[in-house]
Design an enzyme around this catalytic site. Sequence first.
Site, PDB file in Angstrom:
ATOM      1  N   ARG A  13      70.167  71.871  32.122  1.00 31.16           N
ATOM      2  CA  ARG A  13      70.986  70.851  31.923  1.00 31.16           C
ATOM      3  C   ARG A  13      72.280  71.485  32.667  1.00 31.16           C
ATOM      4  O   ARG A  13      73.224  70.730  32.975  1.00 31.16           O
ATOM      5  CB  ARG A  13      71.277  70.862  30.283  1.00 31.16           C
ATOM      6  CG  ARG A  13      71.473  72.232  29.837  1.00 31.16           C
ATOM      7  CD  ARG A  13      71.541  72.121  28.105  1.00 31.16           C
ATOM      8  NE  ARG A  13      71.161  73.418  27.594  1.00 31.16           N
ATOM      9  CZ  ARG A  13      71.710  73.693  26.414  1.00 31.16           C
ATOM     10  NH1 ARG A  13      72.461  72.825  25.939  1.00 31.16           N
ATOM     11  NH2 ARG A  13      71.344  74.840  26.080  1.00 31.16           N
ATOM     12  N   SER A  40      76.796  70.255  24.815  1.00 31.03           N
ATOM     13  CA  SER A  40      75.322  70.334  24.782  1.00 31.03           C
ATOM     14  C   SER A  40      74.809  69.897  26.175  1.00 31.03           C
ATOM     15  O   SER A  40      73.764  70.342  26.509  1.00 31.03           O
ATOM     16  CB  SER A  40      74.583  69.752  23.667  1.00 31.03           C
ATOM     17  OG  SER A  40      75.029  70.085  22.682  1.00 31.03           O
ATOM     18  N   GLU A  61      76.015  55.492  21.266  1.00 36.91           N
ATOM     19  CA  GLU A  61      75.166  55.356  22.624  1.00 36.91           C
ATOM     20  C   GLU A  61      75.035  53.844  23.069  1.00 36.91           C
ATOM     21  O   GLU A  61      75.214  53.770  24.272  1.00 36.91           O
ATOM     22  CB  GLU A  61      74.065  55.990  22.428  1.00 36.91           C
ATOM     23  CG  GLU A  61      73.961  57.537  22.155  1.00 36.91           C
ATOM     24  CD  GLU A  61      74.203  57.722  20.468  1.00 36.91           C
ATOM     25  OE1 GLU A  61      74.180  56.811  19.886  1.00 36.91           O
ATOM     26  OE2 GLU A  61      74.301  58.926  20.331  1.00 36.91           O
ATOM     27  N   PHE A  86      68.516  59.805  22.395  1.00 31.39           N
ATOM     28  CA  PHE A  86      69.732  59.024  22.458  1.00 31.39           C
ATOM     29  C   PHE A  86      69.975  58.183  23.674  1.00 31.39           C
ATOM     30  O   PHE A  86      70.618  57.259  23.895  1.00 31.39           O
ATOM     31  CB  PHE A  86      70.919  59.485  21.931  1.00 31.39           C
ATOM     32  CG  PHE A  86      70.491  60.532  20.745  1.00 31.39           C
ATOM     33  CD1 PHE A  86      69.627  60.187  19.516  1.00 31.39           C
ATOM     34  CD2 PHE A  86      70.994  61.769  20.895  1.00 31.39           C
ATOM     35  CE1 PHE A  86      69.395  61.102  18.554  1.00 31.39           C
ATOM     36  CE2 PHE A  86      70.761  62.917  19.468  1.00 31.39           C
ATOM     37  CZ  PHE A  86      69.812  62.264  18.712  1.00 31.39           C
ATOM     38  N   HIS A 112      67.652  67.859  26.913  1.00 27.96           N
ATOM     39  CA  HIS A 112      67.001  68.098  25.649  1.00 27.96           C
ATOM     40  C   HIS A 112      65.916  67.354  25.747  1.00 27.96           C
ATOM     41  O   HIS A 112      65.377  66.993  24.556  1.00 27.96           O
ATOM     42  CB  HIS A 112      67.787  68.136  24.502  1.00 27.96           C
ATOM     43  CG  HIS A 112      68.981  69.179  24.413  1.00 27.96           C
ATOM     44  ND1 HIS A 112      69.977  69.141  25.267  1.00 27.96           N
ATOM     45  CD2 HIS A 112      69.289  69.931  23.282  1.00 27.96           C
ATOM     46  CE1 HIS A 112      70.926  70.164  24.982  1.00 27.96           C
ATOM     47  NE2 HIS A 112      70.194  70.672  23.863  1.00 27.96           N
ATOM     48  N   ASP A 120      65.375  71.793  16.623  1.00 26.26           N
ATOM     49  CA  ASP A 120      65.686  70.412  15.728  1.00 26.26           C
ATOM     50  C   ASP A 120      64.561  69.667  15.488  1.00 26.26           C
ATOM     51  O   ASP A 120      64.785  68.745  14.551  1.00 26.26           O
ATOM     52  CB  ASP A 120      66.631  69.994  17.093  1.00 26.26           C
ATOM     53  CG  ASP A 120      67.846  70.348  16.872  1.00 26.26           C
ATOM     54  OD1 ASP A 120      68.464  71.088  16.015  1.00 26.26           O
ATOM     55  OD2 ASP A 120      68.770  69.816  17.903  1.00 26.26           O
ATOM     56  N   ARG A 170      66.678  71.706  27.562  1.00 24.87           N
ATOM     57  CA  ARG A 170      67.679  72.555  27.015  1.00 24.87           C
ATOM     58  C   ARG A 170      67.173  74.020  27.309  1.00 24.87           C
ATOM     59  O   ARG A 170      68.347  74.809  27.516  1.00 24.87           O
ATOM     60  CB  ARG A 170      67.430  72.267  25.425  1.00 24.87           C
ATOM     61  CG  ARG A 170      68.065  73.521  24.636  1.00 24.87           C
ATOM     62  CD  ARG A 170      68.303  73.087  23.113  1.00 24.87           C
ATOM     63  NE  ARG A 170      68.924  73.869  22.538  1.00 24.87           N
ATOM     64  CZ  ARG A 170      68.578  74.989  21.561  1.00 24.87           C
ATOM     65  NH1 ARG A 170      67.243  75.169  21.515  1.00 24.87           N
ATOM     66  NH2 ARG A 170      69.336  75.937  20.947  1.00 24.87           N
TER      67      ARG A 170
END
Lengths: 318, 281
Positions: A13, A40, A61, A86, A112, A120, A170
Site C-alpha cells: 500500500r 490506512s 463508498e 469496500f 488490505h 480485523d 496491508r
Amino acid sequence: MNEYINQGSKDTRSGFGEALVELGWQNRDVVALCADLTGSVKMDLFAREFPGRFIQVGIAEANMIGIAAGLTIGGKIPFTGTFANFSTGRVYDQIRQSVAYSNKNVKICASHAGLTLGEDGATHQNLEDMGMMKMLPNMTVICPCDFNQTKAATIAAAAFSGPVYLRFGRPKWPNFTPPGQQFVIGKAMLLSGGTDVSIFATGHMVWNALQAGKLLEEQGISAEIINIHTIKPLDDEAILASVRKTGCVVSAEEHMRNGGLGDSIAQLLAREFPVPVEMVAVDDKFGESGKPEELLKKYGLDVPDIVAAALNVLSRKK
Amino acid sequence: MLTIRELEKIATQVRRDIIRMVNGASSGHPGGPLGSADLLVALYFKIMLPDPKQFTMDGTGEDIFFLSNGHLSAGWYSVLARYGYFDVSELRTFRKIGSRLQGHPATADGLPGIRMSSGSLGQGLSVSIGAAMAKKMNNDEHLVYCLLGDGELQEGQNWEALMFAAGKKIDNLIAVIDYNGLQIDGPNDKVLPLGALHEKFEAFGWKALTAYGNEMTEVVDTLKQAEWYTGQGKPVMILMTTHMGFGVDFMLDNHDWHGVFPNDEQTKIALEQLEETLGDY
C-alpha cells in the site's frame, strides 16, 4: 533458480501511496478520492501535497464510485481508495454500471486485500474481489507482488485508458523486484526458468512461490516461476508457452479458488492445452482473525503448501 | 429564442414520440417520460442550449445533463433527437436489437448526448456531483443538471450524495426530482413514504425549490430561478410535481403505466390526444 533478494520488507500500500504523489506531480488531471481511510490506504501523502485534488468522501463508498465516474467526464483521472472489501462487493453495481459498462477511466485502488489483512477478520478480508472484478467487461485487474511493483503498477494504471482494479495489501512483505521497473499491463513476468512444473503466482504469493521453488530445487525439481501481476487480461501466450514446456501447473494466490487466478488459468488450459492443475487458494471459506503468517498457514497458502501442490501435480503428470 | 408556445409544441411532439416508440418496441416505460417531457424540453431548448453538433464526452464549456432514472429513456432520446443530436428516424430503433437506443441509456454504442449509463437507480446524483467537481477544477463555469425519480430516493446512495453535495458546497449543480408520487408497485406513500421531501432537502443543506412541472411557463421560470441560486455555496434542488402519463387521459396519474406499453388500439387513442406538431419520425 534465480536468486531474489529482499531489499527490506515494505507494505505494498505504501508503494501505491508514493506512486500517487509522483503521479500528482506528473499530471494535473490525477485526482484521489478516499472513504475515510486516508492513512490506512496511504493517500495521506497525496492529500497533503495536493489538497485541491483530494476528495474526502466520508464513509460512503457508493457515492465515491459515482463521483469518480463523474469526474472522468471532465477529463480527470480519479483514483479511489479504500479496503478491497469496500472497493468491490459493497459497490459492485456502482462499478458495474457507472464505471465498467460506461467504460470510464476510473482506477479503483483496493488495499488490505486477502487474508494478510490479519486481525480485523473475515468482515474485512475480501477473498472474492478479483473474481468479481474480472467478470466485468472493460475491467483490467492488476495484483502486483511487492512494494516496488505496486509503485510501478500504479503509474502504469494512470497511463492506461480505461477502468482498472488495482489490488494491494496491508502487511510489510519482502520487496524484491527492481525499483523503477517498467510495468507492462497484461505481460507476465518470468522470474525463474524451469522445466518440470510451472508455478503461476500473484500478489504476496509470488514471494512464497519463489521460496517454494528453492525447496523444490533441493529435491531436484526444476520449477518455472512466473509472476502473473495482471489477472485480466491474462497473458495467455506466456502461460501456454510455459505449460507446453512443463506439462503441469500450480497456481498460487491470496484469494478464493472460485473466481481467482487459478480459475482463469484453468479455463485457458481447458480450451487450449489441458494438463494437471493444482490451485493454492482459499477453499470456499471465510477468513478469521489472526496474524498474517498464521492465517496463510491455516488456510493453506504457505510455502510448504505450494511445495506440496507441486509434488502432487507432478505425480499426476503422465 | 423559442417562445413558450413553441416549447409546448415540441413537448407535445416528444409525447407522441414516446407513445410511438414504446408501442413500436412493445416494451418500455411511457408514464414517467410523459410526465417529465416539459422539463426535458425546457432544459435543452431554453436553458442549457448545448451544441448538438459538437458533442464531446467531457462537455467542457457547456451545461451538461444526467438522467439518473434511466427508464425515462424514451423521452430523453426523443428530446435529444428533436434537438439535433441524431436523426429522428433512429427513434424507431428504440429497444431493438443492434440499436444505440438501449432500453436504458448506454454509452457503449456512442449515442451522442449520453455521457453515462443509467437504469440501475440511485447513481446519477453521485455522477453529477463528480462532473460538477470536474467543472470547478477546470474553471468551467457551466452547470450540471440531474433528473431523478421520486421513488428512486428510496435508494440510500442518493442520501450519501445529498449529504456530500451540501457538505462540500457543490453549488454548480441543479437536481430535479420528478415528483409524480408513483412508482412501479403503486403510490410512494404506500410503497415507502418519502416524507417531507422539501424539508429534508433543506435540512441536508440544499437550496430547495418547488414547482409544478407540467406547465411550461412555470418550468422555465423555475429553471431560471434555480440557475440564479447557483454559485451561492449550496447545491440547488427542484422538487417538481408532475403527473405520470401527462397528455394521455387514460394514462394520467396511473402507476399501471409506469412500465407497460400501449397496444395499437390504445396507441391510436393516445395519439388522437397529442397533436403532431413537428412531424412524426
